[in-house]
Design an enzyme around this catalytic site. Structure first.
Site, PDB file in Angstrom:
ATOM      1  N   HIS A   5      54.204  35.162  46.952  1.00  0.00           N
ATOM      2  CA  HIS A   5      54.184  35.401  45.508  1.00  0.00           C
ATOM      3  C   HIS A   5      53.194  34.426  44.857  1.00  0.00           C
ATOM      4  CE1 HIS A   5      57.895  37.775  46.018  1.00  0.00           C
ATOM      5  NE2 HIS A   5      58.268  36.813  46.841  1.00  0.00           N
ATOM      6  N   HIS A   6      52.174  34.949  44.216  1.00  0.00           N
ATOM      7  CA  HIS A   6      51.120  34.105  43.642  1.00  0.00           C
ATOM      8  C   HIS A   6      51.183  34.143  42.116  1.00  0.00           C
ATOM      9  CE1 HIS A   6      48.558  33.122  47.219  1.00  0.00           C
ATOM     10  NE2 HIS A   6      49.294  34.109  47.725  1.00  0.00           N
TER      11      HIS A   6
END
Length: 220
Positions: free
Chosen positions: A94-95
């Site tokens: 998850h960025h």
């Protein structure tokens, strides 16, 4: 729901006897006290960690994607209470800097970003329902208060608490901590530790240092 493997709250499980995941390294006499939790150590206390038998059967991100998988490293004489959560590397896709934090399947290979090994050094005590975030190092002799969320490294012989966890106080003076870090009692032979257990179970660091100079240093 898994069957609770603990018969009573006073029971402990030595990690050496229950850990099978090759990505987890554990030291001597470190234990998990999990009576009030309904999970095994490797399937509840430790979460999102590749390397257990089932995940190895499903996929191998090291061979398939060339990922560097974070490890969990636990020292000697570590105390881990019931309800503790140690978050690991299974969800590092998850960025926050991307438009979406959603991990699209066709982007999984490139989206993974390791956080670094999670290290719990010797003689640390992790209190009930505390959460350890990925890549954190908890120093030797540190205490994490119950219910805390630890997102940053914890210095040796320091008590932290809260969400996010902040320093409450040092357990000893700087000079005493320096002596403790020199002695590293948890690395001594078990016979010597038992010989000094009455000192270890006191607050007299000077007495322990005398024992160290007499019984340990001459044999190093």
């Amino acid at each position: 729901m898994k069957q609770n493997r603990f018969e009573h709250w006073s029971e402990i499980k030595y990690l050496k006897d229950i850990v099978t995941n090759p990505m987890i390294t554990v030291g001597e006499y470190s234990y998990y006290s999990g009576y009030y939790d309904d999970h095994d150590f490797e399937d509840g206390c430790v979460r999102y960690m590749w390397g257990d038998e089932k995940s190895r059967q499903l996929f191998n991100p090291i061979e398939d994607y060339g990922w560097h998988i974070d490890k969990l490293i636990i020292g000697n004489y570590v105390c881990i209470a019931s309800g503790v959560i140690i978050l690991m590397g299974g969800n590092h896709n998850h960025h926050s800097d991307w438009i979406t934090v959603y991990p699209f399947v066709d982007q999984i290979e490139t989206s993974y970003a390791p956080k670094g090994d999670t290290i719990i050094e010797s003689d640390a005590w992790i209190g009930m329902n505390a959460m350890i975030m990925p890549g954190v190092t908890i120093g030797e002799g540190a205490i994490v208060a119950a219910g805390s969320v630890v997102a940053k490294d914890v210095a040796p012989y320091t008590i932290v608490g809260g969400n996010p966890a902040k320093v409450i106080k040092k357990r000893f003076t700087d000079a005493e901590i320096e002596k403790l870090m020199e002695m590293r009692w948890f690395d001594w032979e078990r016979e010597k530790i038992e010989q000094a257990s009455h000192i270890l179970s006191s607050s007299s660091i000077n007495r322990l240092y005398e024992f160290y100079q007499k019984e340990i240093l001459p044999h190093v």
